[in-house]
Scaffold this motif. Structure first.
Motif, PDB file in Angstrom:
ATOM      1  N   GLY A   1     -29.576 -42.521  64.092  1.00  0.00           N
ATOM      2  CA  GLY A   1     -30.225 -41.889  65.147  1.00  0.00           C
ATOM      3  C   GLY A   1     -31.199 -42.674  65.866  1.00  0.00           C
ATOM      4  N   ALA A   2     -31.643 -42.245  66.899  1.00  0.00           N
ATOM      5  CA  ALA A   2     -32.837 -42.676  67.406  1.00  0.00           C
ATOM      6  C   ALA A   2     -33.125 -41.931  68.594  1.00  0.00           C
ATOM      7  N   LEU A   3     -33.620 -42.244  69.183  1.00  0.00           N
ATOM      8  CA  LEU A   3     -34.834 -41.944  69.716  1.00  0.00           C
ATOM      9  C   LEU A   3     -34.693 -41.385  71.047  1.00  0.00           C
ATOM     10  N   ALA A   4     -35.665 -41.003  71.369  1.00  0.00           N
ATOM     11  CA  ALA A   4     -35.827 -40.386  72.600  1.00  0.00           C
ATOM     12  C   ALA A   4     -36.175 -41.378  73.547  1.00  0.00           C
ATOM     13  N   LEU A   5     -36.671 -41.740  73.582  1.00  0.00           N
ATOM     14  CA  LEU A   5     -37.449 -42.824  73.777  1.00  0.00           C
ATOM     15  C   LEU A   5     -37.837 -43.154  75.078  1.00  0.00           C
ATOM     16  N   ALA A   6     -38.299 -43.024  75.301  1.00  0.00           N
ATOM     17  CA  ALA A   6     -39.208 -43.511  76.030  1.00  0.00           C
ATOM     18  C   ALA A   6     -39.023 -44.105  77.295  1.00  0.00           C
ATOM     19  N   VAL A   7     -39.186 -43.254  78.194  1.00  0.00           N
ATOM     20  CA  VAL A   7     -39.415 -43.819  79.477  1.00  0.00           C
ATOM     21  C   VAL A   7     -40.844 -43.520  79.756  1.00  0.00           C
TER      22      VAL A   7
ATOM     23  N   SER B   1     -32.678 -37.510  68.969  1.00  0.00           N
ATOM     24  CA  SER B   1     -31.461 -37.940  68.303  1.00  0.00           C
ATOM     25  C   SER B   1     -30.292 -37.067  68.737  1.00  0.00           C
ATOM     26  N   ASN B   2     -30.426 -35.761  68.560  1.00  0.00           N
ATOM     27  CA  ASN B   2     -29.358 -34.840  68.955  1.00  0.00           C
ATOM     28  C   ASN B   2     -29.904 -33.581  69.619  1.00  0.00           C
ATOM     29  N   HIS B   3     -31.059 -33.702  70.238  1.00  0.00           N
ATOM     30  CA  HIS B   3     -31.599 -32.565  70.971  1.00  0.00           C
ATOM     31  C   HIS B   3     -32.151 -33.033  72.310  1.00  0.00           C
ATOM     32  N   THR B   4     -32.342 -32.081  73.223  1.00  0.00           N
ATOM     33  CA  THR B   4     -32.770 -32.393  74.575  1.00  0.00           C
ATOM     34  C   THR B   4     -33.905 -31.471  74.986  1.00  0.00           C
ATOM     35  N   LEU B   5     -34.858 -32.007  75.737  1.00  0.00           N
ATOM     36  CA  LEU B   5     -35.966 -31.240  76.279  1.00  0.00           C
ATOM     37  C   LEU B   5     -35.955 -31.341  77.798  1.00  0.00           C
ATOM     38  N   ALA B   6     -36.431 -30.291  78.454  1.00  0.00           N
ATOM     39  CA  ALA B   6     -36.575 -30.309  79.912  1.00  0.00           C
ATOM     40  C   ALA B   6     -37.886 -29.647  80.281  1.00  0.00           C
ATOM     41  N   LEU B   7     -38.533 -30.193  81.307  1.00  0.00           N
ATOM     42  CA  LEU B   7     -39.777 -29.644  81.835  1.00  0.00           C
ATOM     43  C   LEU B   7     -39.511 -29.081  83.223  1.00  0.00           C
TER      44      LEU B   7
END
Length: 550
Positions: free
Chosen positions: A9-15, A86-92
């Motif tokens: 997995g990894a990351l979300a990362l980062a912008v 890794s396997n999830h998503t967020l939205a604002l």
């Protein structure tokens, strides 16, 4: 097999958007472990790659090797930023609320359960949020008041709560305020205070907290070696910060050169032994190498010969920076070509990504990269075995950037002030309409008393010289019911389209060649349906390929 468990997995990362970008927020791009996510100008969210855990948000669960071409996150509009774990998503959303979907085994969706979600759901208890970040299996949010919230896995203290107890709902970090930026790594987290200080907490096995005492931190601690920081990005075992003035500082694990300084960098051959995705013909030996602690650099240091940086991003074991001239610079692990330098060799110094230019935003996933060009084109490169490069191919690795077909983040014509001019049935046929124009978006919600009620039309426009190379385009979203959009001349339809499938839509027409015409948005009703809910986000002239014209 142990390596797969530990490094899955990894990351979300980062912008991390650091210095102002005239085109778009850096947060319109995000990369997870096996999927990628973008925000289109109409505020809808689209993704591609793996859908094994519902991380596409389109309501579907897919098999392990079934990839998502391009999927719309259902019933989600007005989005301003995305983040991918890794396997999830967020939205604002623009109203300051946070929405989440995908895997939820460790509570990373913040809904109080461990049940995965295949469509977006609001994270309760979060309002007035201005920033989001997603780690491996934890999530973060930044409040408009400078507060920091975190939820999900907490085995290494990455929630900053003072314990190692996971949380299925957002927790507010105590003793932390005036924060302007956040980042979530594999098992560590970071925040930038408005004064330019950096706070970090969580796992510290490789010095990723900037602390020579290699033990986890359950509450935020300051990295004293850096000042005037404006942005932060976090990888698996390393951290980057962008300092005011455009320089980049790094610390943590450096086995692959991801800090941008010379150390005991692993060879490409050794790196290939560590992954199950070797190039064709590669023979995996009985014993496997591992990153050595000798490569750790817990002390912060500047990346040499890297200036005028406006944005940074961190992948699992690689790093990236965007400079003010639109160039992308990368360094670190390169097994899957995530550096875009034409080789598969790891680099301990920044190299220029050769496949892209005129870039305005970057994002990094596990072992792949995304870049947004000034013309709205999205480019990807690196690991693509699960379709996360958006090319509809399960390409093992791509060492040179290529555009994602049919995905453009170019700004579209905004809806200009409407002229309320009913045609056919009068507007008074509405029972309880809500019709408004807010920030360039025309919204209709309510019930109609008659089968059809015309709602709105733009001011008449005259066709003439200069229009043959232009087309008329309408974009919007149907939440429920039906909407008709088309072109009329002298109160007669020239052409029109009925939209009755919920979701975002784009309609393109060739305008009339002579005379005056109007673009009409009409309220229509399918059989047995009396209520309608839709919005028009863009309406006007657009340069578009001829094959897309109706």
């Amino acid at each position: 097999m142990v390596w797969l468990v530990l490094r899955r997995g990894a990351l979300a990362l980062a912008v991390a958007a650091a210095l102002p970008c005239a085109f778009a927020s850096a947060a319109v791009l995000a990369g997870g472990e096996l999927h990628s996510v973008v925000v289109r100008p109409d505020g809808t969210v689209w993704s591609w790659g793996s859908g094994l855990y519902g991380q596409a948000g389109d309501g579907a669960l897919r098999s392990r090797y079934e990839t998502v071409g391009r999927a719309w996150a259902k019933n989600l509009f007005d989005v301003t930023a995305v983040a991918a774990g890794s396997n999830h998503t967020l939205a604002l959303r623009s109203d300051g609320t946070v929405w989440a979907w995908g895997d939820n085994l460790w509570g990373e969706l913040g809904d109080g359960s461990r049940t995965l979600r295949t469509v977006p759901a609001r994270v309760a208890g979060l309002d007035h949020i201005v920033g989001i970040a997603a780690g491996y299996i934890h999530s973060m949010a930044l409040g408009a008041d400078g507060s920091v919230w975190a939820w999900g896995d907490n085995h290494y203290g990455q929630l900053g709560s003072g314990t190692t107890t996971e949380s299925l709902r957002p927790l507010r970090l105590q003793g932390v305020s005036n924060v302007s930026a956040i980042a979530a790594g594999f098992y560590h987290s970071a925040a930038v205070v408005r004064t330019g200080r950096v706070l970090m907490w969580g796992q510290n096995t490789h010095g990723q907290l900037g602390d020579a005492v290699l033990r986890l931190r359950l509450v935020p601690v300051e990295v004293s070696a850096v000042r005037d920081v404006v942005a932060v990005a976090a990888g698996q075992f390393h951290t980057l910060v962008l300092v005011r003035g455009g320089t980049v500082w790094t610390w943590g694990g450096n086995a692959f050169g991801q800090l941008g300084r010379r150390s005991s960098v692993m060879s490409s051959v050794d790196r290939q032994m560590m992954t199950p995705f070797q190039p064709p013909g590669f023979k995996r030996p009985d014993s496997l190498p591992s990153p050595t602690a000798a490569a750790d650099e817990p002390a912060a240091a500047a990346v040499e010969r890297l200036q005028n940086v406006t944005m940074i991003a961190a992948g699992e074991d690689h790093s990236a920076a965007l400079t003010s001239d639109g160039q992308v610079w990368t360094w670190g692990d390169n097994l899957y070509g995530q550096l875009d330098d034409g080789t598969w060799e790891p680099r301990s110094r920044p190299v220029k990504a050769v496949g892209v230019s005129s870039v305005v935003a970057i994002a990094s996933g596990y072992s792949h990269m995304l870049a947004l060009q000034s013309d709205g084109t999205v480019w990807t490169w690196g690991f693509g075995f699960y379709g996360q490069l958006g090319d509809n191919l399960v390409t093992r690795r791509v060492g040179q950037a290529r555009a994602v077909a049919a995905v453009s983040l170019a700004p579209l014509p905004r809806f200009e002030g409407p002229s309320f001019h009913p045609l056919g049935q009068a507007e008074t046929s509405w029972i309880d309409p809500v019709v408004k124009v807010d920030n360039g978006v025309f919204t209709v919600r309510g019930q109609a008393a008659t089968p059809t009620a015309y709602v709105i039309m733009t001011r008449p426009s005259r066709a003439g010289p200069g229009t043959p190379n232009k087309v008329l385009m309408a974009t919007g979203a149907l939440i429920g019911g039906c909407v008709t959009v088309g072109v009329q001349r002298q109160n007669q339809w020239v052409h029109y389209d009925n939209v009755d499938v919920p979701g975002p839509f784009t309609i393109i027409w060739q305008p009339p060649t002579t005379g005056e015409y109007t673009v009409v948005v009409a309220h229509c009703l399918p059989t047995g349906r009396r209520d309608n809910d839709f919005r028009i986000t863009h309406l006007g002239w657009f340069d578009a390929p001829a094959d897309r014209v109706r």
